[in-house]
Structure formats: C-alpha cells, structure tokens
Write a protein that holds these residues in place. Structure first.
Motif, PDB file in Angstrom:
ATOM      1  N   SER A 117       0.826  -1.209   0.000  1.00 24.78           N
ATOM      2  CA  SER A 117       0.000   0.000   0.000  1.00 24.78           C
ATOM      3  C   SER A 117       0.860   1.259   0.000  1.00 24.78           C
ATOM      4  CB  SER A 117      -0.931   0.004   1.203  1.00 24.78           C
ATOM      5  OG  SER A 117      -0.187  -0.085   2.396  1.00 24.78           O
ATOM      6  N   ALA A 118       2.089   1.142   0.506  1.00 31.02           N
ATOM      7  CA  ALA A 118       2.986   2.307   0.515  1.00 31.02           C
ATOM      8  C   ALA A 118       3.657   2.541  -0.831  1.00 31.02           C
ATOM      9  CB  ALA A 118       4.048   2.136   1.594  1.00 31.02           C
ATOM     10  N   ILE A 120       2.474   1.966  -3.981  1.00 33.10           N
ATOM     11  CA  ILE A 120       1.714   2.384  -5.165  1.00 33.10           C
ATOM     12  C   ILE A 120       1.700   3.898  -5.265  1.00 33.10           C
ATOM     13  CG2 ILE A 120       0.268   0.337  -5.313  1.00 33.10           C
ATOM     14  CD1 ILE A 120      -1.985   2.098  -4.056  1.00 33.10           C
ATOM     15  N   ASN A 122       0.202   7.468  -7.697  1.00 41.34           N
ATOM     16  CA  ASN A 122      -0.896   7.915  -8.551  1.00 41.34           C
ATOM     17  C   ASN A 122      -0.457   7.861  -9.997  1.00 41.34           C
ATOM     18  OD1 ASN A 122      -2.294   8.447  -6.245  1.00 41.34           O
ATOM     19  ND2 ASN A 122      -2.041  10.655  -6.342  1.00 41.34           N
ATOM     20  N   MET A 125       0.626  12.347 -11.400  1.00 45.34           N
ATOM     21  CA  MET A 125       1.117  13.005 -10.201  1.00 45.34           C
ATOM     22  C   MET A 125       0.633  14.451 -10.183  1.00 45.34           C
ATOM     23  SD  MET A 125       2.903  12.495  -7.498  1.00 45.34           S
ATOM     24  CE  MET A 125       2.164  13.668  -6.434  1.00 45.34           C
ATOM     25  N   MET A 126      -0.019  14.819  -9.071  1.00 46.99           N
ATOM     26  CA  MET A 126      -0.497  16.199  -8.968  1.00 46.99           C
ATOM     27  C   MET A 126      -0.033  16.799  -7.656  1.00 46.99           C
ATOM     28  SD  MET A 126      -4.261  16.502 -10.563  1.00 46.99           S
ATOM     29  CE  MET A 126      -5.102  15.315  -9.517  1.00 46.99           C
ATOM     30  N   PHE A 127       0.245  18.080  -7.693  1.00 43.83           N
ATOM     31  CA  PHE A 127       0.672  18.788  -6.496  1.00 43.83           C
ATOM     32  C   PHE A 127      -0.363  19.852  -6.158  1.00 43.83           C
ATOM     33  CE2 PHE A 127       4.891  17.162  -5.730  1.00 43.83           C
ATOM     34  CZ  PHE A 127       5.181  16.548  -6.929  1.00 43.83           C
ATOM     35  N   PRO A 128      -0.576  20.134  -4.866  1.00 51.31           N
ATOM     36  CA  PRO A 128      -1.598  21.121  -4.503  1.00 51.31           C
ATOM     37  C   PRO A 128      -1.199  22.527  -4.951  1.00 51.31           C
ATOM     38  CG  PRO A 128      -0.378  20.433  -2.569  1.00 51.31           C
ATOM     39  CD  PRO A 128       0.074  19.564  -3.678  1.00 51.31           C
ATOM     40  N   LEU A 161     -14.644   5.668   7.123  1.00 46.99           N
ATOM     41  CA  LEU A 161     -13.367   5.639   7.847  1.00 46.99           C
ATOM     42  C   LEU A 161     -12.313   6.413   7.060  1.00 46.99           C
ATOM     43  CD1 LEU A 161     -13.244   1.933   9.010  1.00 46.99           C
ATOM     44  CD2 LEU A 161     -13.203   3.917  10.493  1.00 46.99           C
ATOM     45  N   PRO A 162     -11.314   6.975   7.755  1.00 50.99           N
ATOM     46  CA  PRO A 162     -10.354   7.856   7.059  1.00 50.99           C
ATOM     47  C   PRO A 162      -9.834   7.249   5.758  1.00 50.99           C
ATOM     48  CG  PRO A 162      -9.472   7.070   9.140  1.00 50.99           C
ATOM     49  CD  PRO A 162     -10.909   6.790   9.161  1.00 50.99           C
ATOM     50  N   SER A 163     -10.225   7.866   4.671  1.00 53.46           N
ATOM     51  CA  SER A 163      -9.790   7.367   3.361  1.00 53.46           C
ATOM     52  C   SER A 163      -8.446   7.969   2.993  1.00 53.46           C
ATOM     53  CB  SER A 163     -10.846   7.690   2.321  1.00 53.46           C
ATOM     54  OG  SER A 163     -11.391   8.955   2.588  1.00 53.46           O
ATOM     55  N   ASP A 164      -7.903   7.506   1.881  1.00 55.29           N
ATOM     56  CA  ASP A 164      -6.575   7.890   1.445  1.00 55.29           C
ATOM     57  C   ASP A 164      -6.425   9.414   1.379  1.00 55.29           C
ATOM     58  OD1 ASP A 164      -4.524   6.585  -1.278  1.00 55.29           O
ATOM     59  OD2 ASP A 164      -4.060   7.698   0.548  1.00 55.29           O
ATOM     60  N   PRO A 165      -5.606  10.015   2.251  1.00 58.00           N
ATOM     61  CA  PRO A 165      -5.494  11.477   2.255  1.00 58.00           C
ATOM     62  C   PRO A 165      -4.874  12.052   0.996  1.00 58.00           C
ATOM     63  CG  PRO A 165      -3.907  10.508   3.749  1.00 58.00           C
ATOM     64  CD  PRO A 165      -4.766   9.406   3.287  1.00 58.00           C
ATOM     65  N   ILE A 166      -4.125  11.236   0.247  1.00 59.44           N
ATOM     66  CA  ILE A 166      -3.471  11.777  -0.943  1.00 59.44           C
ATOM     67  C   ILE A 166      -4.493  11.943  -2.068  1.00 59.44           C
ATOM     68  CG2 ILE A 166      -1.789  11.236  -2.751  1.00 59.44           C
ATOM     69  CD1 ILE A 166      -0.424   9.795  -0.131  1.00 59.44           C
ATOM     70  N   LYS A 167      -5.333  10.928  -2.234  1.00 55.12           N
ATOM     71  CA  LYS A 167      -6.343  11.001  -3.298  1.00 55.12           C
ATOM     72  C   LYS A 167      -7.360  12.076  -2.999  1.00 55.12           C
ATOM     73  CE  LYS A 167      -7.140   6.745  -5.810  1.00 55.12           C
ATOM     74  NZ  LYS A 167      -7.887   5.498  -5.798  1.00 55.12           N
TER      75      LYS A 167
ATOM     76  N   ILE B  10      -6.168  -3.717  -2.906  1.00 47.39           N
ATOM     77  CA  ILE B  10      -6.161  -2.513  -2.081  1.00 47.39           C
ATOM     78  C   ILE B  10      -7.540  -1.846  -2.105  1.00 47.39           C
ATOM     79  CG2 ILE B  10      -5.207  -0.173  -1.919  1.00 47.39           C
ATOM     80  CD1 ILE B  10      -2.588  -1.706  -3.060  1.00 47.39           C
ATOM     81  N   SER B  20     -18.277   0.730   9.793  1.00 46.27           N
ATOM     82  CA  SER B  20     -18.354   2.182   9.806  1.00 46.27           C
ATOM     83  C   SER B  20     -19.783   2.692   9.723  1.00 46.27           C
ATOM     84  CB  SER B  20     -17.545   2.753   8.648  1.00 46.27           C
ATOM     85  OG  SER B  20     -18.081   2.263   7.433  1.00 46.27           O
ATOM     86  N   THR B 199      -3.657   1.953   6.079  1.00 46.40           N
ATOM     87  CA  THR B 199      -2.292   2.061   5.560  1.00 46.40           C
ATOM     88  C   THR B 199      -1.528   3.082   6.393  1.00 46.40           C
ATOM     89  OG1 THR B 199      -2.848   3.837   4.044  1.00 46.40           O
ATOM     90  CG2 THR B 199      -3.117   1.602   3.226  1.00 46.40           C
ATOM     91  N   GLN B 202      -2.854   6.728   5.973  1.00 49.89           N
ATOM     92  CA  GLN B 202      -4.144   6.900   6.635  1.00 49.89           C
ATOM     93  C   GLN B 202      -3.956   7.035   8.139  1.00 49.89           C
ATOM     94  OE1 GLN B 202      -6.418   3.520   5.435  1.00 49.89           O
ATOM     95  NE2 GLN B 202      -6.817   4.306   3.390  1.00 49.89           N
ATOM     96  N   ASN B 205      -2.466  10.466   8.897  1.00 52.53           N
ATOM     97  CA  ASN B 205      -3.476  11.514   8.779  1.00 52.53           C
ATOM     98  C   ASN B 205      -4.393  11.540   9.994  1.00 52.53           C
ATOM     99  OD1 ASN B 205      -4.451  13.625   7.183  1.00 52.53           O
ATOM    100  ND2 ASN B 205      -6.130  12.367   6.435  1.00 52.53           N
ATOM    101  N   TRP B 219      -0.962  18.463   3.493  1.00 53.89           N
ATOM    102  CA  TRP B 219      -0.864  17.590   2.312  1.00 53.89           C
ATOM    103  C   TRP B 219       0.263  16.613   2.537  1.00 53.89           C
ATOM    104  CZ3 TRP B 219       2.995  17.355  -1.701  1.00 53.89           C
ATOM    105  CH2 TRP B 219       2.611  16.550  -2.801  1.00 53.89           C
ATOM    106  N   PHE B 220      -0.049  15.316   2.439  1.00 55.41           N
ATOM    107  CA  PHE B 220       0.973  14.290   2.616  1.00 55.41           C
ATOM    108  C   PHE B 220       1.679  14.032   1.305  1.00 55.41           C
ATOM    109  CE2 PHE B 220       0.977  12.585   6.846  1.00 55.41           C
ATOM    110  CZ  PHE B 220      -0.184  13.120   7.373  1.00 55.41           C
ATOM    111  N   ARG B 223       2.932   8.145  -0.458  1.00 60.55           N
ATOM    112  CA  ARG B 223       2.577   7.120   0.520  1.00 60.55           C
ATOM    113  C   ARG B 223       3.785   6.456   1.165  1.00 60.55           C
ATOM    114  NH1 ARG B 223      -0.750   6.754  -3.911  1.00 60.55           N
ATOM    115  NH2 ARG B 223      -2.941   7.128  -3.483  1.00 60.55           N
ATOM    116  N   ARG B 224       4.972   6.773   0.677  1.00 58.29           N
ATOM    117  CA  ARG B 224       6.171   6.122   1.214  1.00 58.29           C
ATOM    118  C   ARG B 224       6.640   6.784   2.485  1.00 58.29           C
ATOM    119  NH1 ARG B 224       8.221   5.480  -4.322  1.00 58.29           N
ATOM    120  NH2 ARG B 224       8.237   3.255  -4.741  1.00 58.29           N
TER     121      ARG B 224
END
Lengths: 192, 298
Positions: A117-118, A120, A122, A125-128, A161-167, B10, B20, B199, B202, B205, B219-220, B223-224
């Motif tokens: 999971s670590a 993978i 995107n 790639m996007m930056f804020p 539940l806390p979803s992927d913060p990056i997506k 995943i 939930s 993960t 998550q 965060n 902003w993280f 994922r690494r």
C-alpha cells in the motif's frame, strides 16, 4: 492526386491579370515601411535600424596584468563557492535518500499489506496549488491562521473511515482537477 | 497484470465496511473492547506512523556576503563595458517618461561620484541596492501612481522569537514538534499507532488530526515513509503492557499550507515550530541523531 491546374476558367490568363491590376489598391510609397521615400518624420524605423546594425560591439574588457590576476582569482573563488554549495546540497539529498531507502526496506520486512500500500503511486502526479515557491518578500497578510476544514459539521457522519489522504486532498475546493476527463477526440477518426 | 491484482486487493481493503455504518458511540465502545487487537504489531514492536509536518520557506534566502560582493563586481563590469543606452528607442522625444528618466540619470551620476569619494555615505547608491530590503523611494512615486506595499522579511515573530508562530524564520523550513506529558523524551514528532485496517498514510493523517486538531491544511507527500526509528520502551512501561516491548516508527512527510495546531491536552500538551538546528534544544539527542538526516538545512 488531383492536378490543381487541370481545370479551365472562363477567362484567359491575360485578361485575369489586367482585371487584377485595375482592382488592386496600391499604397503611396511614403506609407510602405522601410522604403526610402517613407515619411521623414517617422523615425522609428531609422532608430530600429541604427540599434540593430550600428551599435558598437561589446569588446572584452581591457585589463592590465594585475586586473587580470584579480579577475581570475575572483572567478576561481566564485567557482569554489558554487562547488561547495552544490556539494552540501548533494550530501543533504544523499542522507535523505539513505533514510528513505532504509525506511522502505524495514517496511518490507513487516509484511505485504503495509509495504504494498505504501509503494503504489498515482497514475497522474499532482501537487496542490497552495504549494508555492519562495518569493522575495512574504505575503502582506502573513500566515493564514484561520483555516477551517471543508466539512466542519461533526454531526454528519456521512464520511466513511479515514480514506486515502493523498487522493482526497484536492488542490483547492473551487477548482477540482478531474483526471478522468476524456481525451480530445482522435483527428483520424471519422466524425459521426 | 500484477499491478491490476494489487490495485483490486487494495480497493477491497478500502471499501466502506459494515463497521463504519454503525453509530459513532457504539463504534468507540467496540474499539475499546478490541483495543489489543486493532493495533499493528510486528515481533513485539508496535508499528507507529510518525508525521514530519514541515512549513517550507516562504521567502528566498539572504545572499551570502561573498555572493553579494560578486554580483556587485559583475554588475560594475557590465556597466563599464555596456553599449550606450538607446534613450530615443525606449522613450518618445519630449514625453513625460523621458523627462523622468533624464532626471533619474542626473541623480545617479551625482550619487556615483559621492560613493567613490567617501565610503561612509548613509544613502546607498543604486549599485548597492540590489539585494537589500526594498523600500519605496518617495521621490519615485508620483501622486497618481499607487504606492506598492511590501511586507518586511523579518517579522515581529522573529524579533520576539515566538516558537509557536508560523511567520517566524521565513527563509527556513519549520518542523512541528509536540510535547508529551512526561519528563524524559517529551518533545518529538507527532506519532500514533497504525491499525490493522489502515495504511501508513491513513494512520498518519488520523493521528495528526487526533493529536493536533483538524484546523490545518495539510498535504501528505506520497505514501512512502521517509524515515525509520526503532526504540524500546523503558522497563517500567514494559511491565504494564507485556505485549509491546518497543515501537517501530515510520515517518511520513507532510506540508502545511494554512491553519495552526490545536493541542488536545490529552496526548500532547504543547507544540513548537522549529528549524532543524533549533530542534536540538528540544528533542532528546538520541532521537535527534536518528531523525536529523530526514530534515532540510534550509
């Protein structure tokens, strides 16, 4: 391959030429830019020509032996200074990479779930948008301490539940970038 | 093919589970019962996600004195050997702008002569104004033009050395460190245990929100993890929790763009935004040695 000169017009070439010349409106010579009889008061073109063709060439500075020695010493010192800066930067990056590598190797030992999971990434790639490069002076209003998250209502439990913060971290709420938009249509395709 | 399988696996993990959909209160009750089972453990070490939350520099660095001198030197060389400036190309003959330009040139000429005369002049010449703090010369601004306001590079937070402020040390990277309610090893990066259903990102965060509040635009970076730190719990602690003998912390990189930390006064009681060098004064030396390579000098 169609031959463009295969058709025949009703009029002959000579007659068409005469017609074209009578219809054409010719500018007075004074209005044609660059011509010798151009408007004398319009000096813009002369100025441009002077700057383009008549500016003196920048010659290398004439230095005495002492001057040259001084100049070369300064040049060497500058190059050394830059080299040292570069080395520092490289060492910092190398140390960061070493730590990153070590962390990921250790993570691998923990098992497939966390490691995979670590690793993978995107597809796009996007930056804020808020990630700005440094400027000469800071913003007038300083740091924004009054940030409020979008969904500040605690009673609404619609979020799972806390979803992927990056997506989920969209650059800014007003302009969400969609990477699932269809690509522009293929020009070779026959349009229906 | 493998990538597709991986993504599907995943995706399944992240699907909204039945758990939930239960109300918030009963969720927490269940969680308390399953406390020992929910945390990730490996070989007796608790898996923990740490957060390296950084505020990147807002302004460019001050130039090194040698840099300043070198640029001055180069500029002087250029000025001496440059071709004459074509005034008639840039300014229309008899225009207001041309007049202003000629006036400015006259002033600079006078100042240049002064500079060569005495080095102790208060008014710096145009040559020496390159990298200094910009202040608008009142004579340059005409009545109809708007005055451009520029903020100071050294803020009030710098002067009073307010470690909680995010306006301090604008040229440097600031890192968030939090204080735990204990005597030794109190200052550290915010961290918390990883659960079995989530993960690393998550977990990071969630822990950041729990410990430091949700009033921050964070902003993280991917994922690494960027760093790893393994430590054993002190012997007095181990007697109570026999299952854990220590923790393995995986640090995740994150950036803050707005907002501020809100202490929850349960897990953390204080916070500070410090540079890499200042961190030595807060954090234990062992921790600093393990962590410093992840951090930026500037």
């Amino acid at each position: 391959m169609s031959n463009h000169f295969s058709y025949r017009s009703a009029l002959s070439t000579s007659i068409r030429g005469i017609l074209a010349r009578t219809v054409k409106k010719s500018k007075p010579k004074s209005e044609i830019p660059g011509s010798q009889n151009a408007n004398i008061t319009d000096t813009r073109y002369q100025i441009i020509k002077r700057i383009l063709y008549e500016t003196p060439k920048t010659e290398l500075p004439k230095m005495t032996e002492q001057d040259l020695e001084r100049h070369e010493t300064i040049d060497r010192a500058w190059k050394l200074f830059l080299r040292n800066q570069q080395e520092e930067r490289e060492n910092e990056l190398a140390a960061k990479y070493r730590k990153l590598n070590e962390a990921n190797l250790e993570l691998e030992k923990l098992g497939p779930r966390l490691f995979n999971s670590a690793q993978i990434g995107n597809k796009i790639m996007m930056f804020p948008r808020q990630m700005k490069i440094p400027t000469e002076t800071p913003p007038l209003n300083g740091w924004n301490y009054d940030y409020k998250p979008l969904s500040s209502d605690p009673t609404k439990n619609s979020k799972p539940l806390p979803s992927d913060p990056i997506k989920d971290s969209e650059p800014l709420p007003s302009n969400p970038i969609k990477d699932s938009e269809p690509l522009p249509s293929d020009p070779n395709k026959v349009s229906s | 093919m493998f990538l597709q399988k991986l993504r599907y696996r995943i995706f399944k993990q992240n699907k909204i589970s039945f758990f939930s959909s239960i109300s918030q209160k009963s969720q927490s009750d269940i969680l308390n019962l399953l406390k020992s089972d929910k945390n990730e453990v490996h070989e007796g070490y608790r898996i923990v996600a740490g957060i390296v939350l950084s505020r990147t520099p807002i302004i460019l660095r001050d130039p090194h004195p040698f840099e300043r001198e070198y640029y001055l030197y180069q500029q002087r060389l250029e000025h001496i050997h440059a071709p004459p400036f074509p005034v008639d190309f840039y300014f229309k003959k008899g225009s207001v702008a041309e007049k202003k330009w000629r006036e400015k040139k006259e002033r600079e000429k006078a100042e240049a002569l002064l500079a060569f005369g005495s080095r102790k002049t208060k008014n710096k010449t145009s040559f020496e104004k390159i990298d200094e703090e910009e202040t608008i010369d009142s004579s340059d601004v005409s009545s109809d033009e708007e005055e451009i306001k520029i903020a100071n590079r050294i803020t009030s937070a710098d002067l009073i050395n307010d470690v909680k402020s995010l306006d301090r040390a604008l040229q440097r990277t600031l890192y968030l460190i939090v204080k735990k309610p204990r005597e030794t090893h109190s200052w550290q990066f915010p961290q918390g245990g990883v659960e079995k259903t989530e993960t690393l990102v998550q977990a990071a965060n969630r822990e950041l929100e729990e410990e430091c509040g949700n009033c921050m635009d964070v902003w993280f970076v991917g994922r690494r993890p960027i760093g790893y730190y393994k430590y054993d719990y002190p012997k007095c602690f181990v007697k109570e929790n026999i299952e854990y003998k220590g923790a393995k912390v995986f640090f995740m990189a994150a950036h803050i763009f707005a907002g501020q930390v809100k202490v929850d006064n349960k897990e953390i009681i204080d916070f500070a935004w410090v540079t890499k060098q200042e961190m030595k004064n807060y954090v234990h030396t062992e921790y600093y040695e393990a962590v410093k390579d992840m951090l930026s000098e500037h």
